[in-house]
Scaffold this motif. Sequence first.
Motif, PDB file in Angstrom:
ATOM      1  N   THR A   8       0.842  -1.197   0.000  1.00 29.08           N
ATOM      2  CA  THR A   8       0.000   0.000   0.000  1.00 29.08           C
ATOM      3  C   THR A   8       0.876   1.246   0.000  1.00 29.08           C
ATOM      4  OG1 THR A   8      -0.126   0.026   2.418  1.00 29.08           O
ATOM      5  CG2 THR A   8      -1.874  -1.121   1.236  1.00 29.08           C
ATOM      6  N   ILE A   9       0.438   2.245  -0.749  1.00 33.08           N
ATOM      7  CA  ILE A   9       1.049   3.578  -0.729  1.00 33.08           C
ATOM      8  C   ILE A   9      -0.002   4.519  -0.156  1.00 33.08           C
ATOM      9  CG2 ILE A   9       1.979   5.459  -2.126  1.00 33.08           C
ATOM     10  CD1 ILE A   9       3.001   3.422  -4.102  1.00 33.08           C
ATOM     11  N   GLY A  10       0.276   5.049   1.020  1.00 38.83           N
ATOM     12  CA  GLY A  10      -0.693   5.893   1.705  1.00 38.83           C
ATOM     13  C   GLY A  10      -0.490   7.372   1.410  1.00 38.83           C
ATOM     14  N   PHE A  11      -1.600   8.123   1.394  1.00 39.40           N
ATOM     15  CA  PHE A  11      -1.564   9.557   1.105  1.00 39.40           C
ATOM     16  C   PHE A  11      -2.119  10.338   2.291  1.00 39.40           C
ATOM     17  CE2 PHE A  11      -1.634   7.349  -2.911  1.00 39.40           C
ATOM     18  CZ  PHE A  11      -0.683   8.026  -3.671  1.00 39.40           C
ATOM     19  N   GLU A  12      -1.793  11.634   2.316  1.00 40.98           N
ATOM     20  CA  GLU A  12      -2.175  12.464   3.461  1.00 40.98           C
ATOM     21  C   GLU A  12      -3.689  12.589   3.613  1.00 40.98           C
ATOM     22  OE1 GLU A  12      -0.463  16.297   2.882  1.00 40.98           O
ATOM     23  OE2 GLU A  12      -1.163  16.483   0.816  1.00 40.98           O
ATOM     24  N   SER A  13      -4.460  12.315   2.563  1.00 40.27           N
ATOM     25  CA  SER A  13      -5.926  12.392   2.650  1.00 40.27           C
ATOM     26  C   SER A  13      -6.531  11.185   3.353  1.00 40.27           C
ATOM     27  CB  SER A  13      -6.524  12.498   1.247  1.00 40.27           C
ATOM     28  OG  SER A  13      -6.265  11.296   0.513  1.00 40.27           O
ATOM     29  N   GLY A  14      -5.714  10.172   3.654  1.00 41.43           N
ATOM     30  CA  GLY A  14      -6.229   8.955   4.267  1.00 41.43           C
ATOM     31  C   GLY A  14      -6.511   7.855   3.259  1.00 41.43           C
ATOM     32  N   ARG A  15      -6.513   8.201   1.992  1.00 38.88           N
ATOM     33  CA  ARG A  15      -6.691   7.180   0.950  1.00 38.88           C
ATOM     34  C   ARG A  15      -5.356   6.480   0.692  1.00 38.88           C
ATOM     35  NH1 ARG A  15      -9.218  10.367  -3.965  1.00 38.88           N
ATOM     36  NH2 ARG A  15      -7.596  11.852  -3.325  1.00 38.88           N
TER      37      ARG A  15
END
Length: 529
Positions: free
Chosen positions: A96-103
């Motif tokens: 998984t690659i996580g983003f600051e938006s939570g997605r």
Amino acid sequence: MNNFYTLIYLNREIKEKIREGFFRFAISPHKDVLHLYIRKEEETFRLIFSANARETALFWDDYRPPKKRNVTEFFPSLEGEKITAVQLADKDRLITIGFESGRHLLFKLFSGRPNVFLVKADKITGAFKNPDELTGTSAPSPVAPDFREEVSPKRTAKNQMTEINPLLPRNLLPYVIKQHQVEEMTPDTVKSFTEALTEALLHDPHPRVLKTGDFCLWSREWLDIPSEKNCDHANDCVAFAYKNAVHLRRLHTRKEDVIRLLERVKGQKKELIEQLEQAEKSLERADEYEKFGHLLMAHAHETVSPGSAELTIKDFYENDEEITIPLKKKGDIAQNAEYYYEKAKDARKSYENARRRLPKEQREWEQVVSLLQEAREIDRLWNLEDWLKDHSEALSHFGYGSGEDNQRSSPYRKFKVGKYEVWIGKNAKSNDALTNLAHKEDIWLHARGVGGSHVVIRMGNQKDYPPKQVILQAAGYAAFYSKARGMKTAPVMYTKCKYVRKPKGSPPGAVVLEREEVEMVPPVNPNNH
């Protein structure tokens, strides 16, 4: 390339490379391949994912300007988002690659359907492949395999090893088993050996690509197969192995095209040579026909009964033995004699032509055999390209590179209408193959009410219909490749491929449409358009 232990090291290296970077965009320059462009500080690079089941891979690569035409963009809502985490699932091939938006983007690197999902709150909100089917469904969850403490004594060595550790790279185990004679070990020894083999993967990695093309983390102490490439980082070897696999697939495809053509020409030349070598029979027939003519002319003053199919006379060439000569003409004996003189003349001409052609055909057959042998020995794509250029004149003479040959080598005809590729079936079996290979968003066309070819407009995963002019032109092609070819205008139906289905047990080429639209168009030959 996507063994769990490989992903351990890839995950670390990718995390170091892209965390704190920003997502720019993602495009698919080729079928089943996704390029994600990431910018970090002053550097831009690509994260490359292959969803081809035979070449599934994930690795980062240096920046290369993206293709600007005929590409589809994916996950546009992530543009500008910061990457906060990169994580490998516990004992499963999910990254998984996580983003600051939570997605997060979830990379599934196993099974026959690898994919990338955009996930929010454990629900898929987008996907690289089959987004319509998957959006709104639950995201895949890690599933840890069953690790056993004891080995089943009656199972094979490979099965015993994968009972202890089901995450071992199974494609390499037969080589390891043979090198270390694992088949001769007791169950307890197999267990100890497998645990030591696992420790080497976890704590003593030696990233390399073997001469077999496989990616490997074991040193030659554990797996004594020569290396094609040794690397300091797993990512570099995964990238090399993937590109090498793609290279070999492209090489195989190009080689198969030229070898298939040369094999066909070789067979045709051999058959022709065998026919030409029978030229002596043409000369024998010429002598026989001329003899019939002479014998008939000797009896030209006689008459025959109307409708007679043959004439029995004495053969003065064979001591007046009786001979029966077929009468081919309804006219008199003299006209039949003239018929046989012409036949004798044609047979002699055939003999002379054969004598003249035979040396040339034999030389060309030898040339084809030589080209076939050379082509089969080529093992690099760039060498094949050079070879094709060096022998372009000879290959062109035998039909390679011609539009006709390209159409023959493909299971269906291919044409371009603007930026859209159009596929046209060649027969019922080809129609089935074409429709099965088409994407659900592609446009399917067929002349209405008559037999004909299936036609598909490739849409590159676009959900909209192409411009009306494109549909009309492709419809003209469908009319031309149908029994309506001779009509001034013909009705052609079209719809999305997702509304075309083949009933179970139906004959080749038969389909049922759930919905359709119809256009009246004149038949258009794409070869002249």
